[in-house]
Design a protein around this motif. Structure first.
Motif, short mmCIF file in Angstrom:
data_model
loop_
_atom_site.label_atom_id
_atom_site.label_comp_id
_atom_site.label_asym_id
_atom_site.label_seq_id
_atom_site.Cartn_x
_atom_site.Cartn_y
_atom_site.Cartn_z
N UNK A 72 0.84 -1.21 0.00
CA UNK A 72 0.00 0.00 0.00
C UNK A 72 0.87 1.25 0.00
N UNK A 73 1.95 1.23 0.75
CA UNK A 73 2.87 2.36 0.81
C UNK A 73 3.52 2.59 -0.55
N UNK A 74 3.88 1.48 -1.23
CA UNK A 74 4.49 1.60 -2.55
C UNK A 74 3.52 2.22 -3.56
N UNK A 75 2.26 1.79 -3.48
CA UNK A 75 1.26 2.36 -4.38
C UNK A 75 1.08 3.86 -4.13
N UNK A 76 1.10 4.22 -2.84
CA UNK A 76 1.00 5.66 -2.50
C UNK A 76 2.21 6.43 -3.03
N UNK A 77 3.37 5.78 -3.02
CA UNK A 77 4.58 6.42 -3.54
C UNK A 77 4.42 6.75 -5.02
N UNK A 78 3.81 5.83 -5.78
CA UNK A 78 3.58 6.08 -7.21
C UNK A 78 2.64 7.27 -7.40
N UNK A 79 1.60 7.34 -6.59
CA UNK A 79 0.65 8.46 -6.68
C UNK A 79 1.34 9.77 -6.32
N UNK A 80 2.16 9.71 -5.26
CA UNK A 80 2.88 10.93 -4.83
C UNK A 80 3.78 11.43 -5.95
N UNK A 81 4.45 10.49 -6.63
CA UNK A 81 5.34 10.88 -7.72
C UNK A 81 4.58 11.67 -8.79
N UNK A 82 3.40 11.22 -9.12
CA UNK A 82 2.58 11.91 -10.12
C UNK A 82 2.09 13.26 -9.60
N UNK A 83 1.72 13.30 -8.31
CA UNK A 83 1.25 14.55 -7.72
C UNK A 83 2.37 15.59 -7.65
N UNK A 84 3.57 15.13 -7.30
CA UNK A 84 4.72 16.05 -7.27
C UNK A 84 4.98 16.62 -8.66
N UNK A 85 4.92 15.75 -9.66
CA UNK A 85 5.15 16.20 -11.04
C UNK A 85 4.12 17.26 -11.44
N UNK A 86 2.87 17.07 -10.99
CA UNK A 86 1.81 18.03 -11.33
C UNK A 86 2.07 19.38 -10.67
N UNK A 87 2.45 19.36 -9.39
CA UNK A 87 2.70 20.62 -8.69
C UNK A 87 4.01 21.27 -9.17
N UNK A 88 4.98 20.44 -9.56
CA UNK A 88 6.21 21.00 -10.14
C UNK A 88 5.90 21.75 -11.43
N UNK A 89 5.02 21.17 -12.24
CA UNK A 89 4.62 21.84 -13.49
C UNK A 89 3.91 23.15 -13.19
N UNK A 90 3.07 23.17 -12.16
CA UNK A 90 2.37 24.40 -11.78
C UNK A 90 3.37 25.46 -11.31
N UNK A 91 4.37 25.00 -10.52
CA UNK A 91 5.38 25.95 -10.04
C UNK A 91 6.17 26.54 -11.20
N UNK A 92 6.59 25.69 -12.12
CA UNK A 92 7.36 26.17 -13.27
C UNK A 92 6.53 27.12 -14.13
N UNK A 93 5.25 26.81 -14.26
CA UNK A 93 4.37 27.70 -15.04
C UNK A 93 4.26 29.06 -14.37
N UNK A 94 4.10 29.06 -13.03
CA UNK A 94 4.03 30.33 -12.30
C UNK A 94 5.36 31.07 -12.36
#
Length: 429
Positions: A72-94
């Motif tokens: 379950x922790x590993x699955x959450x890690x995969x989700x976190x990786x995608x969420x970080x990428x999304x917020x990183x894109x938002x930061x770079x856009x800003x």
């Protein structure tokens, strides 16, 4: 370029400064982008902390035999990786939007820059020399655009044939005088501690962005189809020599100078400004540039003005110094002095040099820093300064008009005689 943190912490001061400069400033847009950037960073950091915690826990769970929880922790890690990428894109856009916004915002005026609306509010600092009284000498002074062609040293008609209006064709001793002035100015500045550079007359977009010509003033520049621009001043090249570098504080200040042709889309006014050497698309200039520590930069500005004044004094040309007010200040400058030479054809003073302290505005854009380990850790942005030393065409115009004689000849200033091959008087050719 203004520092994001400075703008965030001083929004009222920034808004007032932009109002004094008659510059547009979208405070609401800045706040919106800054909030979006900070929110994205906060989310990135929170998710990274969660990821680090989970990463440490997975091994422990496996050791304890909790395979299901570890999965379950590993699955959450995969989700976190995608969420970080999304917020990183938002930061770079800003970040990109903030950079685009701030690239079009001018520098903050210095505390010693007078507040005013336009050139009529520029206070005079001092004058040097006394304009000649031609009437008392028994003749009427001619404008350089009339006297030059009569002497055969300027040919405006053929310049139009070769190129267009607002270009100059010099011949004979006119061409020699242009070359003499360039060499005299460069020699004088190098004798006072400036290092001379011979620079390209074209620059790329990154270089022009570093000094503030791009993106705001792109329409004023001549450019090629290959993404290069003809430089409007050697300031562009001399200031960017150290772009992306960290200088040793022990080497500061650096004093540079260089001659280049300069190219500008001069608008000007109809009439006399379209004639002669005052407003042209191509002209020669010897430029001064300095890199200085922040606590020394305003003293360096005063000495730069003195170096420009020295050229005028050696040539014996009457001039005055004015301090530009906020409404007349150039885009990158925090404080500027203009030197204005006396021109009989205008019955007044005309700008011949502009000397500015740009503080860290250009250094931040071009990423020019210095180290001074005895006084602080890490690196800080240098202050950059620039000044005309001088505009050669306008200097020639001033010599022609101020040194004209009753018979239509021109006396060559004493300091230029050796550069003119011993010629003391320019007569009709």
């Amino acid at each position: 370029m203004l520092d994001v943190k400075f703008v965030r912490d001083n929004q009222e001061a920034v808004a007032q400064a932009m109002e004094n400069r008659h510059a547009s400033w979208d405070a609401a847009r800045f706040s919106e982008l800054d909030e979006a950037r900070r929110a994205a960073i906060a989310q990135e950091e929170a998710l990274q902390n969660e990821r680090n915690t989970l990463s440490k826990s997975i091994g422990k769970l496996m050791q304890e035999g909790n395979a299901a929880e570890a999965e379950t922790a590993k699955e959450r890690m995969h989700v976190i990786r995608e969420e970080i990428a999304a917020f990183t894109a938002k930061r770079k856009e800003a970040d990109a939007a903030l950079a685009e916004l701030l690239l079009r915002v001018p520098n903050m005026p210095s505390d010693t820059t007078p507040v005013g609306d336009d050139e009529n509010d520029n206070p005079e600092v001092r004058r040097w020399g006394t304009p000649r009284d031609f009437a008392a000498e028994g003749f009427e002074a001619q404008a350089h655009w009339d006297l030059g062609p009569e002497l055969g040293i300027m040919d405006p008609d053929r310049a139009v044939k070769l190129a267009a209006s607002r270009f100059v064709l010099l011949g004979g001793l006119g061409a020699r005088l242009e070359r003499a002035l360039i060499n005299f100015m460069a020699d004088t500045h190098t004798s006072r501690g400036y290092k001379e550079w011979w620079c390209p007359a074209m620059a790329n977009a990154e270089t022009l962005t570093g000094t503030g010509q791009l993106p705001k003033f792109e329409e004023d520049l001549f450019h090629t189809t290959e993404g290069l621009y003809l430089i409007p001043t050697a300031e562009v090249q001399l200031t960017n020599i150290h772009a992306g570098e960290v200088l040793d504080g022990k080497d500061l200040p650096l004093h540079y100078c260089g001659y280049t042709p300069c190219f500008r889309e001069e608008a000007g006014s109809a009439g006399r400004d379209t004639r002669g050497l005052i407003r042209v698309h191509q002209f020669d200039k010897v430029e001064m540039v300095k890199y200085a520590k922040p606590d020394e930069s305003f003293d360096e500005l005063e000495s730069m003005v003195a170096d420009a004044e020295n050229i005028l004094q050696l040539l014996g040309l009457p001039y005055r110094v004015i301090c530009l007010c906020t409404g007349d200040l150039g885009f990158s400058a925090a404080k500027t002095y203009d030197l204005e030479v006396w021109l009989p054809s205008y019955n007044g003073y005309k700008e011949i040099s502009s000397c500015s302290n740009c503080t860290d505005f250009q250094a931040r854009r071009a990423n020019i820093k210095y180290r001074d380990p005895e006084n602080f850790k890490g690196s800080r942005y240098v202050h950059t300064l620039n000044g005309s030393g001088l505009a050669v065409g306008r200097t020639m115009a001033a010599i022609i008009e101020n040194y004209q004689q009753a018979d239509g000849s021109i006396k060559v200033p004493d300091v230029l005689v050796p550069y003119m091959g011993g010629v003391e008087v320019i007569t009709a050719q």
